[in-house]
Design a protein around this motif. Sequence first.
Motif, PDB file in Angstrom:
ATOM      1  N   TYR A 175       0.841  -1.197   0.000  1.00  0.00           N
ATOM      2  CA  TYR A 175       0.000   0.000   0.000  1.00  0.00           C
ATOM      3  C   TYR A 175       0.880   1.251   0.000  1.00  0.00           C
ATOM      4  N   ILE A 176       0.371   2.288  -0.637  1.00  0.00           N
ATOM      5  CA  ILE A 176       1.038   3.595  -0.693  1.00  0.00           C
ATOM      6  C   ILE A 176      -0.001   4.641  -0.316  1.00  0.00           C
ATOM      7  N   ILE A 177       0.210   5.334   0.773  1.00  0.00           N
ATOM      8  CA  ILE A 177      -0.725   6.352   1.240  1.00  0.00           C
ATOM      9  C   ILE A 177      -0.157   7.736   0.936  1.00  0.00           C
ATOM     10  N   LYS A 178      -0.962   8.567   0.266  1.00  0.00           N
ATOM     11  CA  LYS A 178      -0.554   9.919  -0.085  1.00  0.00           C
ATOM     12  C   LYS A 178      -1.580  10.922   0.428  1.00  0.00           C
ATOM     13  N   ALA A 179      -1.114  12.137   0.677  1.00  0.00           N
ATOM     14  CA  ALA A 179      -2.036  13.198   1.093  1.00  0.00           C
ATOM     15  C   ALA A 179      -2.952  13.583  -0.049  1.00  0.00           C
ATOM     16  N   ASP A 180      -2.417  13.590  -1.287  1.00  0.00           N
ATOM     17  CA  ASP A 180      -3.228  13.803  -2.492  1.00  0.00           C
ATOM     18  C   ASP A 180      -2.560  13.050  -3.634  1.00  0.00           C
ATOM     19  N   ALA A 181      -3.188  13.029  -4.782  1.00  0.00           N
ATOM     20  CA  ALA A 181      -2.737  12.188  -5.889  1.00  0.00           C
ATOM     21  C   ALA A 181      -1.364  12.564  -6.417  1.00  0.00           C
ATOM     22  N   THR A 182      -0.938  13.804  -6.245  1.00  0.00           N
ATOM     23  CA  THR A 182       0.324  14.267  -6.831  1.00  0.00           C
ATOM     24  C   THR A 182       1.470  14.369  -5.831  1.00  0.00           C
ATOM     25  N   SER A 183       1.203  14.180  -4.566  1.00  0.00           N
ATOM     26  CA  SER A 183       2.240  14.363  -3.540  1.00  0.00           C
ATOM     27  C   SER A 183       3.071  13.094  -3.371  1.00  0.00           C
ATOM     28  N   ALA A 218       4.706   9.925  -1.200  1.00  0.00           N
ATOM     29  CA  ALA A 218       4.059   8.964  -0.304  1.00  0.00           C
ATOM     30  C   ALA A 218       4.328   9.331   1.153  1.00  0.00           C
ATOM     31  N   ASP A 219       3.271   9.311   1.954  1.00  0.00           N
ATOM     32  CA  ASP A 219       3.414   9.528   3.397  1.00  0.00           C
ATOM     33  C   ASP A 219       3.749   8.228   4.124  1.00  0.00           C
ATOM     34  N   ASP A 220       3.286   7.119   3.569  1.00  0.00           N
ATOM     35  CA  ASP A 220       3.534   5.824   4.199  1.00  0.00           C
ATOM     36  C   ASP A 220       3.527   4.749   3.122  1.00  0.00           C
ATOM     37  N   ILE A 221       4.465   3.816   3.221  1.00  0.00           N
ATOM     38  CA  ILE A 221       4.538   2.654   2.335  1.00  0.00           C
ATOM     39  C   ILE A 221       4.646   1.424   3.225  1.00  0.00           C
ATOM     40  N   GLY A 222       3.854   0.424   2.939  1.00  0.00           N
ATOM     41  CA  GLY A 222       3.877  -0.771   3.773  1.00  0.00           C
ATOM     42  C   GLY A 222       3.381  -1.991   3.024  1.00  0.00           C
ATOM     43  N   ILE A 223       3.292  -3.094   3.757  1.00  0.00           N
ATOM     44  CA  ILE A 223       2.914  -4.388   3.179  1.00  0.00           C
ATOM     45  C   ILE A 223       1.655  -4.895   3.854  1.00  0.00           C
TER      46      ILE A 223
END
Length: 521
Positions: free
Chosen positions: A438-446, A448-453
């Motif tokens: 998973y890749i969590i972003k604040a918005d579509a263009t920013s 990644a705030d967090d990357i994990g499994i």
Amino acid sequence: MGSPAFLKVILGDDSSQRLTFQNGLPGTVDELVCDVQRLCGLTSSFRLQFMDSLFGNDFMNLTSMEEVQDRGTIRVIPLVAAPQCSYSPSTLVLANVTESPSSSIGTVDTDILSSPESDQSCSRPVWPSIFSVPQFIYDAELKLERGNAAHREGVTPFLPDSKLRSNVLEGLIQEVVKYRLYVSDKQWNDVGQALIAKHPCLTEKGSMSGYAGWKMSLKNKLAIYRTHLRKLGCREVLINSAQNKPRGRVNAALGIKKPKRSEVNYCPPYPIGECEESLEDLRKELLLDVKRRDNRETVRIKMEKTFASRRYEVVRETPMIQDFQARWPALFEVDEINAEFKRITTMPLQSRFLSQLDILSDKLLKLFRNRGGQIGKRLEDILACMTEDDDVDGGRECILKALCVYLNEDPECLLREFVAQDEIQVQEGMEETTVGIYIIKADATSQADDIGIILEGQQVLQDVDNVPLAVAMLFGLIYALNLNYPDGLKHTFEVLQKIVMELEGTMLSRKVQVLKNKLFE
């Protein structure tokens, strides 16, 4: 054609040799082993060590060609001279010997001495690229020598008697079990080809291959030998015994638990002097150790010592990820995933994965850009994100996504992006994911705030530095947890395993074989 390379090979205390490689050093360790065996005239099995300048020029086991440089020094270690302590019959008996739990949990120094990685000779070697037929007993060698001479002269065909046949089969089985207790059909072919190449008098005139009868006899002989090992307490075959099979299974041969992805230590025995109860006590201590600060070394030592117990639990019981994470929380960290992968395969994970991906990147990009049709358009969109100023990790991420597309698989099955504005939607999306990153972003263009499994809807690893590292850790967790590759990504993970990591790289599916042929044209 590459420039010539030179290596000093130490064969013994008073024996060394200089080898010249006209086209440069081989690309893999297996190829180097074959060249050393051929150029030095070695007949017995061996492993290689390299001189490590980081540790005062001590010799370390060779697992990657990155550790070998032109004009470097390597050393040959005969396997017959090294104690096969984990898999010799005497040690297999010790797998069921128990001691009191109190006597098996010692100081940190004791833990280091008994840890699996502190004695590399206890690891079963990887199946050789060229199988070496062992030396048989004296009278059998005399008969074979006479038979080979008669075969060269073209006289009456040599017919081995029952005693010679039994001696040959026994010798070959003892050599085979140094590497595997469950042997694939291709590996049996390796044994058969090596046998008739060394002893052409044993070639069977009535079979297409010349060794079909020997191959069938060896399969039966190994099956009988596994029964013998099961009675001695060998855990690698005990997990396939009748009492460990589900009730009502019609065909007991289905679902055999055996190495399928070049796992060297698939189900190793307990360390000598340890038992199930003592290792369970260590596991409980680990639950407290992982919560303490600056306790990394203690955790590492205990994780090494409990490897056999953890591996047996994974292979035999196939626990749910949530339950297993609760029992072994220390495993779900980047450093420990790297360590666990090396325990299983004897090969480094993170460094090898990223370096091999970089080595193949130019050839992969060329293939991607030459692809036409709808897949070619999708690849073009992905590669358009790559720029010369792009960071290395960003380029690797694009190559991994493009690899999925090239193999006609969906990269969103591997990498799922979430916008953190709706936490409920993010949580629901993660729970629906069986295996992925998973890749969590604040918005579509920013960024990644967090990357994990994610495994079975559970976040098992968070705050990974970048996507390529996350893919490497996911690959390592699949090995550590003995998971199957996800159906929608089976070809992508096969490429990562067999082409990138070079694990079991000789048996490929049709689609992956086509890709490999194009890469090395």
